[in-house]
Each structure stands twice: as structure tokens, then as C-alpha cells.
Design a protein around this motif. Sequence first.
Motif, PDB file in Angstrom:
ATOM      1  N   SER A 138       0.817  -1.067  -0.001  1.00 15.09           N
ATOM      2  CA  SER A 138      -0.016  -0.021  -0.088  1.00 15.09           C
ATOM      3  C   SER A 138       0.959   1.474   0.082  1.00 15.09           C
ATOM      4  O   SER A 138       1.786   1.225   0.604  1.00 15.09           O
ATOM      5  N   PHE A 139       0.567   2.216  -0.743  1.00 16.28           N
ATOM      6  CA  PHE A 139       1.139   3.554  -0.972  1.00 16.28           C
ATOM      7  C   PHE A 139       0.501   4.782  -0.485  1.00 16.28           C
ATOM      8  O   PHE A 139       0.319   5.772  -0.884  1.00 16.28           O
ATOM      9  N   GLN A 140      -0.556   4.433   0.657  1.00 13.58           N
ATOM     10  CA  GLN A 140      -1.480   5.484   1.098  1.00 13.58           C
ATOM     11  C   GLN A 140      -0.778   6.680   1.739  1.00 13.58           C
ATOM     12  O   GLN A 140      -1.254   7.829   1.394  1.00 13.58           O
ATOM     13  N   HIS A 141       0.361   6.753   2.326  1.00 15.11           N
ATOM     14  CA  HIS A 141       1.224   7.489   2.991  1.00 15.11           C
ATOM     15  C   HIS A 141       2.433   8.223   1.992  1.00 15.11           C
ATOM     16  O   HIS A 141       2.904   9.294   2.507  1.00 15.11           O
ATOM     17  N   PHE A 142       2.682   7.758   0.780  1.00 18.06           N
ATOM     18  CA  PHE A 142       3.774   8.095   0.117  1.00 18.06           C
ATOM     19  C   PHE A 142       3.366   9.764  -0.324  1.00 18.06           C
ATOM     20  O   PHE A 142       2.309  10.229  -0.761  1.00 18.06           O
ATOM     21  N   ARG A 143       4.404  10.380   0.005  1.00 20.37           N
ATOM     22  CA  ARG A 143       4.475  11.893   0.010  1.00 20.37           C
ATOM     23  C   ARG A 143       4.523  12.286  -1.459  1.00 20.37           C
ATOM     24  O   ARG A 143       5.609  11.759  -2.262  1.00 20.37           O
ATOM     25  N   TRP A 144       3.837  13.416  -1.944  1.00 24.36           N
ATOM     26  CA  TRP A 144       3.891  13.792  -3.385  1.00 24.36           C
ATOM     27  C   TRP A 144       5.493  14.471  -3.756  1.00 24.36           C
ATOM     28  O   TRP A 144       5.935  13.911  -4.671  1.00 24.36           O
ATOM     29  N   LYS A 145       6.009  15.064  -2.773  1.00 25.05           N
ATOM     30  CA  LYS A 145       7.047  15.799  -2.790  1.00 25.05           C
ATOM     31  C   LYS A 145       8.386  14.737  -3.144  1.00 25.05           C
ATOM     32  O   LYS A 145       9.171  15.043  -3.734  1.00 25.05           O
ATOM     33  N   GLN A 166       5.369  24.109   4.435  1.00 21.74           N
ATOM     34  CA  GLN A 166       4.828  23.192   5.334  1.00 21.74           C
ATOM     35  C   GLN A 166       3.721  22.368   4.843  1.00 21.74           C
ATOM     36  O   GLN A 166       3.642  21.323   5.682  1.00 21.74           O
ATOM     37  N   VAL A 167       3.078  22.563   3.839  1.00 24.27           N
ATOM     38  CA  VAL A 167       1.998  21.877   3.459  1.00 24.27           C
ATOM     39  C   VAL A 167       2.565  20.892   2.393  1.00 24.27           C
ATOM     40  O   VAL A 167       2.332  19.567   2.464  1.00 24.27           O
ATOM     41  N   TRP A 168       3.498  21.352   1.443  1.00 27.12           N
ATOM     42  CA  TRP A 168       3.907  20.476   0.366  1.00 27.12           C
ATOM     43  C   TRP A 168       4.919  19.584   1.044  1.00 27.12           C
ATOM     44  O   TRP A 168       5.050  18.363   0.483  1.00 27.12           O
ATOM     45  N   GLU A 169       5.494  19.610   2.075  1.00 25.27           N
ATOM     46  CA  GLU A 169       6.315  18.746   2.815  1.00 25.27           C
ATOM     47  C   GLU A 169       5.567  17.579   3.387  1.00 25.27           C
ATOM     48  O   GLU A 169       6.136  16.502   3.264  1.00 25.27           O
ATOM     49  N   GLN A 170       4.322  17.861   3.373  1.00 27.37           N
ATOM     50  CA  GLN A 170       3.582  16.504   4.140  1.00 27.37           C
ATOM     51  C   GLN A 170       2.577  15.954   3.275  1.00 27.37           C
ATOM     52  O   GLN A 170       2.095  14.960   3.478  1.00 27.37           O
ATOM     53  N   LEU A 171       2.145  16.586   2.236  1.00 29.93           N
ATOM     54  CA  LEU A 171       1.074  16.217   1.205  1.00 29.93           C
ATOM     55  C   LEU A 171       1.346  14.838   0.792  1.00 29.93           C
ATOM     56  O   LEU A 171       2.284  14.801  -0.020  1.00 29.93           O
ATOM     57  N   ARG A 172       0.334  14.157   0.892  1.00 29.38           N
ATOM     58  CA  ARG A 172       0.254  12.723   0.291  1.00 29.38           C
ATOM     59  C   ARG A 172      -0.105  12.656  -1.168  1.00 29.38           C
ATOM     60  O   ARG A 172      -0.864  13.427  -1.620  1.00 29.38           O
ATOM     61  N   LEU A 173       0.438  11.691  -1.881  1.00 34.30           N
ATOM     62  CA  LEU A 173       0.386  11.784  -3.539  1.00 34.30           C
ATOM     63  C   LEU A 173      -1.155  11.185  -3.536  1.00 34.30           C
ATOM     64  O   LEU A 173      -1.831  11.820  -4.545  1.00 34.30           O
ATOM     65  N   GLY A 210      -5.532  18.507 -11.328  1.00 31.10           N
ATOM     66  CA  GLY A 210      -5.047  17.993 -12.540  1.00 31.10           C
ATOM     67  C   GLY A 210      -3.473  17.568 -12.505  1.00 31.10           C
ATOM     68  O   GLY A 210      -3.105  16.351 -13.130  1.00 31.10           O
ATOM     69  N   ARG A 211      -2.780  18.310 -11.703  1.00 26.55           N
ATOM     70  CA  ARG A 211      -1.247  17.875 -11.734  1.00 26.55           C
ATOM     71  C   ARG A 211      -1.349  16.398 -10.781  1.00 26.55           C
ATOM     72  O   ARG A 211      -0.237  15.465 -10.952  1.00 26.55           O
ATOM     73  N   ARG A 212      -2.037  16.503  -9.730  1.00 23.99           N
ATOM     74  CA  ARG A 212      -1.903  15.329  -8.534  1.00 23.99           C
ATOM     75  C   ARG A 212      -2.500  14.241  -9.536  1.00 23.99           C
ATOM     76  O   ARG A 212      -2.024  13.154  -9.325  1.00 23.99           O
ATOM     77  N   ASN A 213      -3.676  14.297 -10.288  1.00 24.10           N
ATOM     78  CA  ASN A 213      -4.108  13.333 -11.143  1.00 24.10           C
ATOM     79  C   ASN A 213      -2.982  12.732 -12.125  1.00 24.10           C
ATOM     80  O   ASN A 213      -2.672  11.447 -11.900  1.00 24.10           O
ATOM     81  N   HIS A 214      -2.227  13.710 -12.644  1.00 24.23           N
ATOM     82  CA  HIS A 214      -1.249  13.009 -13.526  1.00 24.23           C
ATOM     83  C   HIS A 214      -0.110  12.125 -12.778  1.00 24.23           C
ATOM     84  O   HIS A 214       0.278  11.326 -13.359  1.00 24.23           O
ATOM     85  N   ASP A 215       0.443  12.809 -11.664  1.00 28.24           N
ATOM     86  CA  ASP A 215       1.431  12.042 -10.751  1.00 28.24           C
ATOM     87  C   ASP A 215       0.634  10.772 -10.148  1.00 28.24           C
ATOM     88  O   ASP A 215       1.571   9.946 -10.004  1.00 28.24           O
ATOM     89  N   GLU A 216      -0.650  10.783  -9.873  1.00 28.16           N
ATOM     90  CA  GLU A 216      -0.982   9.484  -9.283  1.00 28.16           C
ATOM     91  C   GLU A 216      -0.914   8.396 -10.386  1.00 28.16           C
ATOM     92  O   GLU A 216      -0.798   7.404  -9.908  1.00 28.16           O
ATOM     93  N   ILE A 217      -1.310   8.663 -11.678  1.00 31.42           N
ATOM     94  CA  ILE A 217      -1.166   7.774 -12.830  1.00 31.42           C
ATOM     95  C   ILE A 217       0.408   7.436 -12.951  1.00 31.42           C
ATOM     96  O   ILE A 217       0.626   6.316 -13.019  1.00 31.42           O
TER      97      ILE A 217
END
Length: 369
Positions: A138-145, A166-173, A210-217
Motif C-alpha cells: 500500500s502507498f497511502q502515505h507516500f508523499r507527493w514531494k 509546510q504543506v508541500w512537505e507533508q502532502l500525500r500523493l 490535474g497535476r495530482r491526477n497526472h502524478d497519481e497515474i
Amino acid sequence: MDEFRRADYNVSLYSTEPGGLIARLEAGDEDARKIAAVIQRQRPDVLLLNEFDYDADHRAADLFQRDYLEVGQHGEQPIRYAYRYLAPVNTGVPSGLDLDRDGRSDGPADAWGFGHQPGQYGMLVLSRHPIDAAAVRSFQHFRWKDLPDALEPQVPETGAPWYPPQVWEQLRLSSKSHWDVPVDTPLGRVHFLVSHPTPPVFDGPEDRNGRRNHDEIRLWAEYVSGQPLEWLYDDAGRRGGLDRDALFVIAGDLNADPVDGDSVPGAIQQLLDHPRVQRYPAPRSEGAVIAAETTGEANLAHRGDHAHDTGNFGPRVGNLRIDYVLPSVGLQVRDSGVFWPRPDEPGHDWTLASDHHMVWVDVVLEQAR
């Protein structure tokens, strides 16, 4: 030769209230009966349900399997899935951060994935063959950054990061989660790679969704690349992607149409054109063509073949292909389709229970493997 059917179905069985889906299923829900009838008609061996609310006691899954799938619906034969996988998702889980920059940190858009309550829009994998639950990743907690060259949203006028540091450092993908579910099938072990990326809308010019969707794919495109991927960690701390010779099927409501809609250009092509993903004609239906012609409006401007559409989103948005079942190289596609009957065909009214339609693919092992 053993043939094996995999399917994806966004069933729209969710509630904004905790326990809401459980209450619906306990009371007897006609939409759930229609969803079950579609599953009973198509009878996939392994199935991903998107937008099926998660609860920690698995009560909704128990009810749906026992009272709906294992009971004949609308003249169909019952179906039993001896194995399943479900787990927490990011939707509705409070982040404690102001993710939409509205000055608050307690709204549905401030959860790690948009949702009114934890578990909303969850995922459920059902299988007639054994699932190796101990080997699920599972990759629920993988950070986008931590995704190399992530498409970090920017303020268009200045190019500055849209999210504060401080948000970007924590945001999950993952807006829900990404799961690698190994299933031991008659074809051997096949990894069911499932997810439900955020819709690429409901944002602003920064295009954060849109960018998050792209990177989730993209996460799946990287995962199956066969590269070392030391930067990629799962929720148990294990690093790296899928073995180069592993068989897999990527499935989910990926919220990206190849040519229409609002996704970042090339988002879904990251998988459709991937060297480890099997090329095959897109699943199709006659009902989708009739629906697009009947609705008209936005559909008239679409460039894609409406026979490939999987979702019906009304006259302003139109119909799109956003649900996918993508087998790996090493698996040969024998047949495929979208369950979207014509208005004069049996089962047409069942499909009104969700704005998405089941996509299914029958696969066998390639002869040379």
C-alpha cells in the motif's frame, strides 16, 4: 487454456455521513441491487470496486457480499467471492492543514483526499482466487514531494509554489490509496494494481488536482518500469517497484481521458503507451455511442470515439473514457468490453445506479511465455 476476467467498476456506493452506506445496505438499497446485478451478469474473476465506502469493521463489505452479491438480483445468478482486500484510504481523513487555501483546515477539501468522512469513496477488491494479503503493498502515505520531478502546483502569475512549504512537505500523493494486490490465479500470480486518482477538476488556474491526477497515474508507470526506484517506499517501509518479470493488471477509475476532458495532456498515455503494458483495442459498447448522441451538447465537441466511453457526466461535461483495465505484457487479451447496454437491451436500467460503467477484460497467458 485458462481464461481470466478482470474488471473495474465505480459503483457510487458512498455516503457523506459515517456509517451511511451501512445504513443503506441494511435497509435494502435498490441501487446496490442494480450494481450487484451487473456484477452477476458479467461475473468477473477479480473485481475492483471504486467509490465503495470503507469502514474499519468491514460491515459494508460484509453486507454487500452477503445480501446483494450472494442473492440473485433481477433474474441473475448469485456470485460468491471467497477472497477480498480492503484497507483505509486518504479520503475524508483530516490533514489538519489548509489544503485549499480558504483560511480553514477542517473542510472536506482539507482532508488528505477530498471527502466528508474517513473512508468515503473507498476501494474494495473482490476475488474468486486467493489473495496473498501478507504481500499486499500500500502507498497511502507516500508523499507527493518524494516523486522525482513531481508536478508541484504553481501560481501561474509568478511561478511560485502554490502550496506553502509546510504543506508541500507533508502532502500525500494518493487521493485514496495505491494498492498492489497479488492474486494467485490459474495463470499464476498476477498483481492487481488498483487506485482512484483525484478528478482533474474542482481547482483553479494552478491546476493542483490535474497535476495530482497526472502524478497519481505516473506512480504506477514508475512502479512497473523495472527500475530500482530507491525513492519509492510503501506504507511498511519497503522500497522499490514491481519485479521486471511480474505479471500485472492496472485497474481503476483513473479520471483521465486520452483526448477529451480536463486531465493534464498525456496523463493516461503514461500507461497506455508504457512498454510493459499490453496494447489492445480499447473496450467498447454500443450503448455509449447512443448515450452520447442522445445527450449531445458537450459530446458534440469531443474528439474521442464515444464507443470507448465509460462514464456519463451530463450535457455540460459529456461522456468520457476514464475507467481502465490494463493488462501487462505477458498477458494476452482475448475479449473486452464496457457494460453499457443499449436502451432496448436487458440491464440498461441497472447502469443508472452509477455514472460509471463496468470495464472488463478477459486475459490468457501469451503463448510464448
